[in-house]
Design an enzyme around this catalytic site. Structure first.
Site, PDB file in Angstrom:
ATOM      1  N   LYS A   8      -1.585  -9.795   2.855  1.00 55.21           N
ATOM      2  CA  LYS A   8      -0.564  -9.035   4.032  1.00 55.21           C
ATOM      3  C   LYS A   8      -1.781  -7.574   4.915  1.00 55.21           C
ATOM      4  CE  LYS A   8       2.468  -5.883   3.894  1.00 55.21           C
ATOM      5  NZ  LYS A   8       2.405  -4.884   5.173  1.00 55.21           N
ATOM      6  N   ASP A  20      -0.987  -5.846  -0.297  1.00 55.58           N
ATOM      7  CA  ASP A  20      -1.099  -5.211   1.122  1.00 55.58           C
ATOM      8  C   ASP A  20      -2.670  -4.996   1.238  1.00 55.58           C
ATOM      9  OD1 ASP A  20       0.298  -5.014   3.128  1.00 55.58           O
ATOM     10  OD2 ASP A  20       1.623  -2.886   1.831  1.00 55.58           O
ATOM     11  N   ASP A  78       0.151  -1.312   0.362  1.00 53.62           N
ATOM     12  CA  ASP A  78      -0.496  -0.300   0.063  1.00 53.62           C
ATOM     13  C   ASP A  78       0.785   1.122   0.060  1.00 53.62           C
ATOM     14  OD1 ASP A  78       0.861  -0.061   2.415  1.00 53.62           O
ATOM     15  OD2 ASP A  78      -1.368  -0.406   3.500  1.00 53.62           O
ATOM     16  N   SER A  79       1.988   0.710   0.262  1.00 52.47           N
ATOM     17  CA  SER A  79       3.242   2.119  -0.008  1.00 52.47           C
ATOM     18  C   SER A  79       2.637   2.629  -1.044  1.00 52.47           C
ATOM     19  CB  SER A  79       4.700   1.753   0.374  1.00 52.47           C
ATOM     20  OG  SER A  79       4.800   0.563  -0.259  1.00 52.47           O
ATOM     21  N   GLU A 127       8.768  -3.945  11.475  1.00 53.09           N
ATOM     22  CA  GLU A 127       9.770  -2.718  10.612  1.00 53.09           C
ATOM     23  C   GLU A 127       9.275  -1.902  12.387  1.00 53.09           C
ATOM     24  OE1 GLU A 127       7.475   0.442   7.601  1.00 53.09           O
ATOM     25  OE2 GLU A 127       6.084  -0.879   7.371  1.00 53.09           O
ATOM     26  N   GLU A 148      -1.911  -6.131   9.130  1.00 57.36           N
ATOM     27  CA  GLU A 148      -0.826  -5.472   9.818  1.00 57.36           C
ATOM     28  C   GLU A 148      -1.900  -6.024  11.294  1.00 57.36           C
ATOM     29  OE1 GLU A 148      -0.401  -0.861   9.614  1.00 57.36           O
ATOM     30  OE2 GLU A 148       0.378  -1.270   7.560  1.00 57.36           O
TER      31      GLU A 148
END
Length: 304
Positions: free
Chosen positions: A132, A102, A63-64, A201, A134
């Protein structure tokens, strides 16, 4: 039904080596054999082709892309449809690497049913092999539910960008004893939930080393030190294609930003000075057609 072995493109043009398809199972094998795992982000077909051909084991459509491709201030604005668009493009360029996608902010935090539907879309429509998510302990039940639907999940703990507002900025996590204890609980919860890997991270090297030794799941570090089972970087950071000061853990392996700027300026200068395109870079009429056209033009000039 017939079963065919999964292979990939040769490592380099002309190479006869057929590389095995990377799977969630082969990630664990790499951890067991202490073989470092490589991971990079990609957001389009061309980059995915190059990263896959270079032998990187995991490709993440992160999602970056909110910042690197779409120009948003943070990752919170990117939508499911935007993510899917890029996952589909990357899928077309990947043959060997394990493809991760993501889950964007809002696609899994609100409703478990929506989370499952969105994870399914990434696999069914986008061609992702792992999604993925979080979060640690608080996501464990949701992750089990998604895995029960036959969708592999990657965990992500430590500095989780989708929690930037709660964290009060992009800050290193686990710097005190209570923070370390929480990270250990998060990692163990994800490990027991059955995730394919855990992204660590923005945490101290010592803490990442403890987590890596504690869990059977491969750990993939980004700003978490060298003891992790693998490392991931954003491709734009690696190539100096960003417009902000790099984080401490970023190493530039090339300067694509300078290369692109130089090439674009040279193109502009050549066009303005009429040096591009040259005669050799232009198409020409066949000889007979040109002779006929010259004859017609000559008659028109004579009539005038």
């Amino acid at each position: 039904m017939s079963l065919t072995p999964m292979g990939g493109r040769p490592s380099f043009p002309g190479s006869d080596e057929i590389r095995q398809k990377v799977t969630t199972a082969s990630l664990r094998e790499r951890k067991l054999h202490h073989e470092p795992i490589t991971c990079l982000t990609a957001y389009d077909y061309a980059t995915a082709r190059l990263v896959d051909d270079a032998g990187i084991e995991m490709i993440l459509v992160g999602d970056s892309l909110a910042q690197t491709v779409l120009g948003y201030d943070n990752t919170l604005s990117v939508t499911m449809d935007e993510m899917l668009h890029h996952v589909k493009a990357v899928r077309r360029g990947v043959k060997r690497a394990l493809l991760l996608a993501d889950m964007p902010y809002g696609s899994y935090q609100v409703d478990p049913n929506d989370a499952l539907r969105n994870a399914t879309r990434f696999v069914k429509e986008g061609g992702a092999e792992v999604v993925k998510i979080e979060g640690g302990e608080k996501r464990a039940d949701l992750i089990r539910r998604i895995i029960d639907a036959e969708i592999p999940v990657a965990g992500h703990i430590g500095l989780t960008p989708q929690s930037v507002n709660v964290m009060g900025g992009y800050k290193v996590q686990g710097k005190d004893l209570s923070g370390i204890e929480q990270l250990m609980r998060d990692a163990v919860a994800l490990d027991r939930a059955g995730v394919a890997c855990i992204v660590l991270e923005g945490i101290p090297r010592e803490v990442a080393a403890m987590i890596t030794a504690e869990v059977g799941t491969p750990t993939i570090g980004i700003g978490a030190g060298p003891e992790c089972d693998g490392q991931v970087l954003v491709i734009n950071d690696l190539l100096n294609l960003t417009f902000a000061p790099p984080a401490k853990f970023v190493r530039h392996y090339g300067d694509a930003g300078a290369l692109i700027s130089s090439a674009v300026r040279a193109f502009g200068a050549d066009v303005k000075s009429r040096q591009y395109p040259s005669d050799e870079e232009s198409y020409h009429l066949p000889r007979e057609t040109k002779a006929g056209l010259d004859s017609v033009l000559a008659r028109k000039r004579a009539m005038r």
